[in-house]
Design a protein around this motif. Sequence first.
Motif, PDB file in Angstrom:
ATOM      1  N   THR A 424       0.841  -1.194   0.000  1.00  0.00           N
ATOM      2  CA  THR A 424       0.000   0.000   0.000  1.00  0.00           C
ATOM      3  C   THR A 424       0.873   1.239   0.000  1.00  0.00           C
ATOM      4  N   ARG A 425       0.626   2.116  -0.950  1.00  0.00           N
ATOM      5  CA  ARG A 425       1.379   3.364  -1.041  1.00  0.00           C
ATOM      6  C   ARG A 425       0.839   4.369  -0.018  1.00  0.00           C
ATOM      7  N   PRO A 426       1.600   5.448   0.237  1.00  0.00           N
ATOM      8  CA  PRO A 426       1.130   6.464   1.192  1.00  0.00           C
ATOM      9  C   PRO A 426      -0.219   7.072   0.831  1.00  0.00           C
ATOM     10  N   ASP A 427      -0.556   7.112  -0.472  1.00  0.00           N
ATOM     11  CA  ASP A 427      -1.844   7.686  -0.876  1.00  0.00           C
ATOM     12  C   ASP A 427      -2.983   6.680  -0.802  1.00  0.00           C
ATOM     13  N   GLY A 428      -2.689   5.455  -0.323  1.00  0.00           N
ATOM     14  CA  GLY A 428      -3.722   4.434  -0.177  1.00  0.00           C
ATOM     15  C   GLY A 428      -3.865   3.500  -1.366  1.00  0.00           C
ATOM     16  N   SER A 429      -3.234   3.835  -2.481  1.00  0.00           N
ATOM     17  CA  SER A 429      -3.316   2.967  -3.656  1.00  0.00           C
ATOM     18  C   SER A 429      -2.487   1.701  -3.439  1.00  0.00           C
ATOM     19  N   LYS A 430      -2.808   0.673  -4.214  1.00  0.00           N
ATOM     20  CA  LYS A 430      -2.137  -0.619  -4.085  1.00  0.00           C
ATOM     21  C   LYS A 430      -1.106  -0.805  -5.199  1.00  0.00           C
ATOM     22  N   GLU A 431      -0.034  -1.493  -4.872  1.00  0.00           N
ATOM     23  CA  GLU A 431       1.022  -1.767  -5.841  1.00  0.00           C
ATOM     24  C   GLU A 431       1.393  -3.238  -5.799  1.00  0.00           C
ATOM     25  N   ALA A 432       1.487  -3.855  -6.964  1.00  0.00           N
ATOM     26  CA  ALA A 432       1.964  -5.229  -7.061  1.00  0.00           C
ATOM     27  C   ALA A 432       3.482  -5.195  -7.144  1.00  0.00           C
ATOM     28  N   VAL A 433       4.135  -5.614  -6.088  1.00  0.00           N
ATOM     29  CA  VAL A 433       5.602  -5.551  -6.003  1.00  0.00           C
ATOM     30  C   VAL A 433       6.202  -6.817  -6.597  1.00  0.00           C
ATOM     31  N   HIS A 434       7.177  -6.655  -7.481  1.00  0.00           N
ATOM     32  CA  HIS A 434       7.817  -7.779  -8.151  1.00  0.00           C
ATOM     33  C   HIS A 434       9.114  -8.160  -7.438  1.00  0.00           C
ATOM     34  N   SER A 435       9.741  -9.198  -7.932  1.00  0.00           N
ATOM     35  CA  SER A 435      10.996  -9.667  -7.350  1.00  0.00           C
ATOM     36  C   SER A 435      12.161  -8.799  -7.810  1.00  0.00           C
ATOM     37  N   PHE A 436      13.238  -8.862  -7.042  1.00  0.00           N
ATOM     38  CA  PHE A 436      14.480  -8.167  -7.408  1.00  0.00           C
ATOM     39  C   PHE A 436      14.918  -8.576  -8.806  1.00  0.00           C
ATOM     40  N   GLY A 437      14.850  -9.869  -9.091  1.00  0.00           N
ATOM     41  CA  GLY A 437      15.239 -10.349 -10.410  1.00  0.00           C
ATOM     42  C   GLY A 437      14.342  -9.842 -11.521  1.00  0.00           C
ATOM     43  N   TRP A 438      13.053  -9.698 -11.217  1.00  0.00           N
ATOM     44  CA  TRP A 438      12.106  -9.205 -12.213  1.00  0.00           C
ATOM     45  C   TRP A 438      12.491  -7.788 -12.655  1.00  0.00           C
ATOM     46  N   TYR A 439      12.807  -6.925 -11.685  1.00  0.00           N
ATOM     47  CA  TYR A 439      13.164  -5.546 -12.035  1.00  0.00           C
ATOM     48  C   TYR A 439      14.470  -5.501 -12.823  1.00  0.00           C
ATOM     49  N   LEU A 440      15.459  -6.290 -12.414  1.00  0.00           N
ATOM     50  CA  LEU A 440      16.717  -6.324 -13.166  1.00  0.00           C
ATOM     51  C   LEU A 440      16.477  -6.776 -14.606  1.00  0.00           C
ATOM     52  N   LYS A 441      15.674  -7.804 -14.763  1.00  0.00           N
ATOM     53  CA  LYS A 441      15.369  -8.310 -16.105  1.00  0.00           C
ATOM     54  C   LYS A 441      14.717  -7.222 -16.961  1.00  0.00           C
ATOM     55  N   ARG A 442      13.838  -6.443 -16.358  1.00  0.00           N
ATOM     56  CA  ARG A 442      13.163  -5.373 -17.096  1.00  0.00           C
ATOM     57  C   ARG A 442      14.169  -4.322 -17.576  1.00  0.00           C
ATOM     58  N   TYR A 443      15.077  -3.923 -16.685  1.00  0.00           N
ATOM     59  CA  TYR A 443      16.102  -2.951 -17.102  1.00  0.00           C
ATOM     60  C   TYR A 443      16.949  -3.497 -18.244  1.00  0.00           C
ATOM     61  N   ILE A 444      17.342  -4.757 -18.129  1.00  0.00           N
ATOM     62  CA  ILE A 444      18.215  -5.353 -19.134  1.00  0.00           C
ATOM     63  C   ILE A 444      17.517  -5.439 -20.490  1.00  0.00           C
ATOM     64  N   THR A 445      16.309  -5.972 -20.498  1.00  0.00           N
ATOM     65  CA  THR A 445      15.611  -6.153 -21.779  1.00  0.00           C
ATOM     66  C   THR A 445      15.247  -4.818 -22.422  1.00  0.00           C
ATOM     67  N   ASP A 446      14.857  -3.837 -21.604  1.00  0.00           N
ATOM     68  CA  ASP A 446      14.555  -2.508 -22.152  1.00  0.00           C
ATOM     69  C   ASP A 446      15.793  -1.886 -22.788  1.00  0.00           C
ATOM     70  N   ALA A 447      16.932  -1.990 -22.107  1.00  0.00           N
ATOM     71  CA  ALA A 447      18.171  -1.398 -22.628  1.00  0.00           C
ATOM     72  C   ALA A 447      18.636  -2.119 -23.884  1.00  0.00           C
ATOM     73  N   GLN A 448      18.540  -3.435 -23.875  1.00  0.00           N
ATOM     74  CA  GLN A 448      18.971  -4.200 -25.046  1.00  0.00           C
ATOM     75  C   GLN A 448      18.095  -3.892 -26.253  1.00  0.00           C
ATOM     76  N   ALA A 449      16.819  -3.609 -26.007  1.00  0.00           N
ATOM     77  CA  ALA A 449      15.931  -3.250 -27.104  1.00  0.00           C
ATOM     78  C   ALA A 449      16.349  -1.943 -27.771  1.00  0.00           C
ATOM     79  N   LYS A 450      17.066  -1.094 -27.024  1.00  0.00           N
ATOM     80  CA  LYS A 450      17.568   0.156 -27.583  1.00  0.00           C
ATOM     81  C   LYS A 450      18.956  -0.017 -28.215  1.00  0.00           C
ATOM     82  N   GLY A 451      19.499  -1.213 -28.146  1.00  0.00           N
ATOM     83  CA  GLY A 451      20.810  -1.467 -28.727  1.00  0.00           C
ATOM     84  C   GLY A 451      21.955  -1.259 -27.770  1.00  0.00           C
ATOM     85  N   ALA A 452      21.662  -1.096 -26.489  1.00  0.00           N
ATOM     86  CA  ALA A 452      22.710  -0.890 -25.486  1.00  0.00           C
ATOM     87  C   ALA A 452      23.138  -2.225 -24.890  1.00  0.00           C
TER      88      ALA A 452
END
Length: 559
Positions: A424-452
């Motif tokens: 639960t965020r401070p404003d009362g809204s809900k957030e689905a929290v992912h795993s540490f690995g999930w976030y790393l994977k997202r950064y990697i795949t997004d960057a690779q899609a840009k050619g980095a």
Amino acid sequence: MTALPTQRLTRRLLASLLFTLPLAPLQAQEFTATTDPARAQVTLPEPANPALPSLILIGDSTVRNGRDDGQGKGAEGQWGWGTPIAHYLDTSKINVVNRAVGGLSSRTYRSSGHWERTKPFIKRGDWVVMQFGHNDASPVNDNSRARGVLRGTGPEKEDINNLLTGKPETVFTYGAYLRGYIAEIRAAGATPVVASPVIRKRWEADGVTVTRAGGNFAGWAAEVAKQEGVAFIDLNEWGAKRYEGLGKAVVATLFPPDPETVHTNWLGAAVNAQLVIAGLLQNKVLPEDVYKQRFAPDGSDDRPVVDARKVKVEAPRDAKLPSIVLIGDSTVRSGGQNGAIGWGERLAPLFDTQRVNIVNNAIGGRSSRTFFTEGRWASVLEQLKAGDWLLIQFGHNDGARIGDPAGKNRGSVPGLGDETVEDTRPDGSKEAVHSFGWYLKRYITDAQAKGAKVVVLSPIPHKDRWKPEQPRDFENYAAWGEQVARAQGAHFIDLTLLVAQAYRAVGAERVDGFFSDARTHTNDAGARFNAERVVEGLKRLPDNFFQNMLAKPSKLRLE
């Protein structure tokens, strides 16, 4: 909702302990069960600098044990929290004066004369923390200690002929004794603070729930504090929650061997000291500038998180050149706050900036989760282009407890999986929290899609977690980072190990000079040293990109 494994909280809380603090035994005479409290001459410390304000502690052995030397057993002996707490405060700005005495109660601390000997050191502008209760349930009148009080907080009293001292005495309730201390502290112009007794190592039948003492002395301490309008530190409830988070096996390591359930060893005393620091912070008791390290009740860092919207996203100096883009937390970029410098802020001088841009978009207080959810990643991603390199280092803040406000919505789910946990965020809204690995994977795949191309780095080690005999720092985060990097075709640098090995090479004395705080953030010298270790790791990668980008001559060195 997926349940959180206890291992994450265990490692997070254990990592927050300064179990390698220097031990500074104070000279004192041990108080024993057969000593007449009316005659005991216990030598106690006095304010080191009378010109400074003082934090004065009064209480029993859970605050100051015996000779305050661990009984000659070092860190594994019995220690009260009043000793390690001094290492979390700037003693050039405040005296920490531990006047607690083992074996005494709220009654006998006064009747033995220790309170009268302590009062002359209390002056206007001081603070006095009192923690009694462990001995107050003893017999009111016997020939051993005669230290018990009447139960409750009311006006009841009992006249006795003390079998130990041979003198008449009027015994009052626990609450009455606390109110007496409060009144006299206020009369001296100082600020009283009430703490409940520290939690005992006692478990319910389920083996996961800690037995509270809220219905008696802890509850009465809270009641008196509320009635008198003074700050209250709930060491009973906060301690129980910390122990439940750590688990039974780990809590056992915070105490000398069984059957000890009350007195902690050095590590356990540090846990309780952190809870006291959290209580002082929560109640706004001490000036902000006296804290060398800040804690929330769960052991996490209590410092406010800077608003990401106020930190401008850094752009490449020359858009035509390839860029090395950094994302991470304050150990990568601190901006000089309280003397802290991240290694990313000292990376540029090690490169030929006519050939490559160094773009540091790390931001303090972030985790792999919040760097993504706050929109910081989206802004960085817009600037990435083919031929760039992205360096990722998270982990220091990912262990925050999900669902606990003290965690500041930074914690990620441990591991690599696709499971989520609702927060639960401070404003009362809900957030689905992912795993540490999930976030790393997202950064990697997004960057690779840009050619980095991408390099994942494990976190730099803490000041107290790099020696060979100590547990490996960030073991899980390093393993998860490496697994995600390999699976996604990215590179991995075990920066934790690389820096730890370099620290061992230069020695503890020099490493102590690398930090701007008690254990996490480096100063300028430490940032430069760690930046050189990052370059060492980059040079070892199979790509030759970095070989031609380094400044000449090379500045990599240990000496």
